[in-house]
Write an enzyme that holds these catalytic residues in place. Structure first.
Site, PDB file in Angstrom:
ATOM      1  N   LEU A  31       0.813  -1.212   0.000  1.00  0.00           N
ATOM      2  CA  LEU A  31       0.000   0.000   0.000  1.00  0.00           C
ATOM      3  C   LEU A  31       0.849   1.266   0.000  1.00  0.00           C
ATOM      4  O   LEU A  31       0.313   2.369  -0.132  1.00  0.00           O
ATOM      5  CB  LEU A  31      -0.918   0.031   1.231  1.00  0.00           C
ATOM      6  N   GLU A  32       2.156   1.083   0.113  1.00  0.00           N
ATOM      7  CA  GLU A  32       3.020   2.259   0.183  1.00  0.00           C
ATOM      8  C   GLU A  32       4.026   2.239  -0.976  1.00  0.00           C
ATOM      9  O   GLU A  32       3.647   2.468  -2.123  1.00  0.00           O
ATOM     10  CB  GLU A  32       3.673   2.337   1.573  1.00  0.00           C
ATOM     11  N   MET A  33       5.282   1.903  -0.710  1.00  0.00           N
ATOM     12  CA  MET A  33       6.282   1.993  -1.773  1.00  0.00           C
ATOM     13  C   MET A  33       6.340   0.720  -2.632  1.00  0.00           C
ATOM     14  O   MET A  33       6.899   0.725  -3.724  1.00  0.00           O
ATOM     15  CB  MET A  33       7.620   2.367  -1.173  1.00  0.00           C
TER      16      MET A  33
END
Length: 340
Positions: free
Chosen positions: A140-142
């Protein structure tokens, strides 16, 4: 006329007494504050405790801003921890590297975060080095696939090899060294403020109204959770001791907090108490960014935790007090670096 003169003389004689009483109350408040809170450590003290070097900080500064450390080269640590906006994200939740993917919790400020005893809203990381490792591999991030991919990305950039050789004894571009460097940089993100001058004994560093706000902050019980060097960040507390938080915040999703980490029923709706340094610059508030204004956030806390409504005057004074904890980051630490 003589009656007016007598009144004036009486007021003049009383003023030294009133001044002495004010001074005594100010000194008493300072002594009480010094029992609950402590000023920021110096950068040199942080360096001695955590054993980081200038070369590691310089490297970590570059990695913190490097968008190549994301699946689509569009996200860096600084994307969600904006150093020009309180070290946080002005959006309720942050977008991830994948198009259309959003995170689930508000990004806390990175300023002074190294002084928290745990990291993330649910406390799942023990320090900023471990915290730095999680977003890199979070889908969900990087959204990078594994540690090997992180290492390969950095190893492919000309110039990083020399920087790692200067920064670390083993000279390696490794996942641990990448996150250690970012953690070293975050150790330097300290923002000494008028609040620290006050705690050091300079009473006039806070205005009379800010000192009044501090008095109310203590008297209303905020200090029971928001204490220590960061005015929080050292304990867990249930959000909604008296009334479920989502009834007050209008949260679209009910987040069960630490329960997701521990699986223990008694940890439901418990979150790491956020630190309140720089809080006036880190809106929106709470784990889901559901409240836009600081005065509304204070009102929500009073209702959720104590079941009472605070006078607007008290809320206003506490907001002014909390403003004393804010200060700009030194320019050399916050400016975007030249990347390899």
């Amino acid at each position: 006329m003589s009656q007016l003169k007598n009144i004036s003389l009486w007021l003049l004689l009383l003023s030294p007494v009133a001044d002495a009483q004010t001074v005594a109350l100010d000194r008493k408040l300072l002594a009480e504050a010094q029992r609950y809170f402590s000023p920021l450590p110096t950068l040199e003290k942080q360096r001695q405790i955590h054993k980081f070097t200038d070369a590691q900080v310089e490297l970590g500064h570059q990695l913190f801003f490097d968008k190549r450390l994301s699946k689509h080269n569009n996200q860096s640590c600084a994307s969600c921890h904006n150093l020009s906006q309180g070290g946080a994200d002005p959006r309720p939740v942050s977008p991830g590297s994948e198009p259309g993917v959003m995170g689930v919790r508000n990004a806390p400020t990175v300023f002074n975060a190294a002084l928290n005893t745990r990291q993330f809203w649910d406390g799942r990381a023990k320090n900023v080095r471990e915290q730095a490792s999680r977003p890199l591999l979070n889908p969900l991030e990087m959204a990078l696939s594994d540690e090997a991919q992180v290492e390969a990305i950095i190893a492919a950039v000309p110039g990083y090899g020399e920087r790692f050789a200067r920064a670390f004894e083993d000279k390696k571009i490794s996942f641990d060294n990448i996150t250690n460097a970012i953690g070293a940089y975050e150790q330097t993100l300290l923002t000494p403020s008028p609040w620290d001058e006050y705690l050091g004994g300079k009473i006039e560093a806070l205005s009379p109204q800010q000192r009044q706000g501090l008095r109310k902050f203590i008297d209303h019980g905020c200090v029971s959770c928001h204490n220590g060097v960061n005015l929080g960040g050292v304990a867990y507390q249930k959000f909604g001791l008296v009334q479920p938080y989502w009834e007050l915040t209008g949260s679209k999703k009910i987040d069960e907090g630490r329960f997701a980490v521990t699986g223990r029923e008694e940890d439901k709706y418990f979150f790491r108490v956020p630190g309140l340094r720089q809080v006036n610059a880190t809106a929106p508030y709470f784990h889901d960014g559901s409240v836009a204004k600081l005065d509304d956030a204070i009102d929500v806390m009073a209702r959720a935790q104590y079941g009472r409504s605070l006078p607007q005057e008290d809320i206003r004074d506490m907001v002014l007090f909390l403003q004393s904890t804010a200060a700009p980051l030194p320019a050399e630490a916050s400016k975007e670096p030249v990347l390899p």
